[in-house]
Design a protein around this motif. Structure first.
Motif, PDB file in Angstrom:
ATOM      1  N   GLU A   1      47.472  38.045  39.472  1.00  0.00           N
ATOM      2  CA  GLU A   1      47.071  39.236  40.231  1.00  0.00           C
ATOM      3  C   GLU A   1      47.494  40.499  39.504  1.00  0.00           C
ATOM      4  O   GLU A   1      48.617  40.586  38.992  1.00  0.00           O
TER       5      GLU A   1
ATOM      6  N   THR B   1      29.617  38.804  41.975  1.00  0.00           N
ATOM      7  CA  THR B   1      30.891  38.442  41.358  1.00  0.00           C
ATOM      8  C   THR B   1      30.653  37.614  40.093  1.00  0.00           C
ATOM      9  O   THR B   1      30.033  36.558  40.139  1.00  0.00           O
TER      10      THR B   1
ATOM     11  N   TYR C   1      38.679  37.797  33.689  1.00  0.00           N
ATOM     12  CA  TYR C   1      38.918  38.774  34.761  1.00  0.00           C
ATOM     13  C   TYR C   1      37.713  38.711  35.691  1.00  0.00           C
ATOM     14  O   TYR C   1      36.592  39.027  35.284  1.00  0.00           O
ATOM     15  N   ALA C   2      37.925  38.283  36.927  1.00  0.00           N
ATOM     16  CA  ALA C   2      36.839  38.155  37.901  1.00  0.00           C
ATOM     17  C   ALA C   2      36.762  39.402  38.769  1.00  0.00           C
ATOM     18  O   ALA C   2      37.766  39.840  39.337  1.00  0.00           O
ATOM     19  N   ASP C   3      35.557  39.972  38.873  1.00  0.00           N
ATOM     20  CA  ASP C   3      35.366  41.177  39.678  1.00  0.00           C
ATOM     21  C   ASP C   3      33.868  41.404  39.860  1.00  0.00           C
ATOM     22  O   ASP C   3      33.042  40.606  39.391  1.00  0.00           O
TER      23      ASP C   3
ATOM     24  N   SER D   1      41.285  42.709  46.388  1.00  0.00           N
ATOM     25  CA  SER D   1      39.858  42.659  46.074  1.00  0.00           C
ATOM     26  C   SER D   1      39.114  41.761  47.045  1.00  0.00           C
ATOM     27  O   SER D   1      39.622  40.722  47.477  1.00  0.00           O
TER      28      SER D   1
ATOM     29  N   TRP E   1      45.859  31.370  38.955  1.00  0.00           N
ATOM     30  CA  TRP E   1      45.583  32.705  39.478  1.00  0.00           C
ATOM     31  C   TRP E   1      46.660  33.700  39.075  1.00  0.00           C
ATOM     32  O   TRP E   1      47.847  33.443  39.180  1.00  0.00           O
TER      33      TRP E   1
ATOM     34  N   THR F   1      42.607  38.610  39.063  1.00  0.00           N
ATOM     35  CA  THR F   1      41.851  39.377  40.050  1.00  0.00           C
ATOM     36  C   THR F   1      42.705  40.563  40.483  1.00  0.00           C
ATOM     37  O   THR F   1      43.929  40.564  40.288  1.00  0.00           O
TER      38      THR F   1
ATOM     39  N   LEU G   1      37.987  37.722  45.894  1.00  0.00           N
ATOM     40  CA  LEU G   1      38.850  36.556  45.765  1.00  0.00           C
ATOM     41  C   LEU G   1      38.367  35.336  46.546  1.00  0.00           C
ATOM     42  O   LEU G   1      38.384  34.222  46.010  1.00  0.00           O
TER      43      LEU G   1
END
Length: 309
Positions: free
Chosen positions: A190, A142, A209-211, A169, A188, A165, A172
């Motif tokens: 979504e 991540t 963008y976190a992924d 996902s 946060w 996020t 998270l």
């Protein structure tokens, strides 16, 4: 209709009553047994194997210009289908591809609409309580995508900033754990689609963008000016991608795992990896130039579906 003649009187009446109850119980349970069809039986009955896949998850799975499913995961699942065709003795076995979204992939497997899901789904403890997974075919971590001019280089730079996020996902919990004390006070947001999340970063509506980092690298290749974005931040996790199947369908899982071990042991999977990660491939004909990581390389030495997390 089942008719049971009951004599009046003592032990005979009791025995007959018990018999009638047993017959009725069997009749009530019959529909349940009728629906307890396992995956291989379903494939034999329909002469079709259904593969669920997410579109736009290059290089794992995507739909090309003609709508055909292609990708690293798709190629692996096509080999699995060949093994089903061979071991189940179904020379005319047909393949059907079912396109699914983030939420729909789980419903497709649990409902039996698809026999296996082939994409970039993380195998974690929560999901393994509901589904079975193959031996992993990839490991990711991540991180976050940001604008190159944002000044963000680590998670500590995210204090008071907005992070998007994807809904549903698996990453998270890792991101929120990074801010468990609330010191960073991240805000946060979504999104339902990865394209929307990327657009939010490009337009400045969010700061990051976190992924999964491999997906972020892939999404970056899709925009007009990929050089404007970069992937940064310390790795928060190491997560395995694996193919998802129905829970406790032992015969099908054993067949799938045998073929995974064969591909790994014979080195076939290395060739697939190079085609999709190191060479121009897919609808965009762009190379990620992402060499196989040491975690995946080491896992292929002793292939197993036993995952720690």
């Amino acid at each position: 209709m089942v008719r049971v003649r009951v004599r009046t009187g003592g032990a005979d009446a009791v025995r007959c009553a018990k018999l009638m109850m047993a017959v009725l119980a069997c009749l009530c349970l019959a529909p349940l047994f009728a629906h307890a069809e396992n995956t291989l039986d379903k494939i034999r009955r329909t002469n079709t194997m259904v593969i669920a896949f997410p579109a736009g998850h290059f290089p794992f799975a995507e739909a090309d210009g003609d709508g055909k499913a292609i990708g690293y995961s798709i190629e692996i699942c096509q080999r699995i289908a060949d093994a089903v065709r061979r071991e189940a003795r179904l020379p005319q076995l047909q393949l059907k591809f079912l396109q699914v979204d983030t939420d729909g992939r789980f419903e497709a497997i649990s409902s039996g609409s698809a026999d296996i899901e082939c994409g970039s789904t993380t195998s974690n403890a929560s999901r393994r309580s509901r589904f079975d997974f193959t031996i992993p075919h990839f490991y990711t971590t991540t991180r976050m995508m940001v604008r190159k001019d944002s000044g963000i280089r680590s998670w500590l730079d995210m204090r008071g900033k907005r992070v998007v996020t994807l809904r549903g996902s698996s990453i998270l919990p890792y991101v929120k754990a990074r801010d468990a004390s609330g010191v960073l006070d991240m805000r946060w947001v979504e999104a339902t689609r990865d394209a929307d999340a990327v657009a939010m970063v490009v337009d400045g509506r969010v700061d990051a963008y976190a992924d999964d980092d491999v997906l972020l690298y892939s999404y970056r290749t899709e925009i007009k000016n990929p050089e404007a974005l970069e992937i940064v931040g310390e790795a928060l996790s190491v997560d395995p991608y694996a193919m998802m199947m129905r829970k406790d369908d032992r015969a099908f899982k054993a067949l799938v795992d045998r073929e995974m071990v064969r591909m790994i042991s014979d080195g076939d999977i290395n060739g697939m990896y190079n085609r999709w990660f190191m060479q121009p491939a897919g609808g965009r004909k762009k190379a990620l130039d992402l060499p196989m990581g040491y975690v995946l390389r080491d896992s292929f030495r002793f292939p197993s579906d036993k995952i720690a997390n």
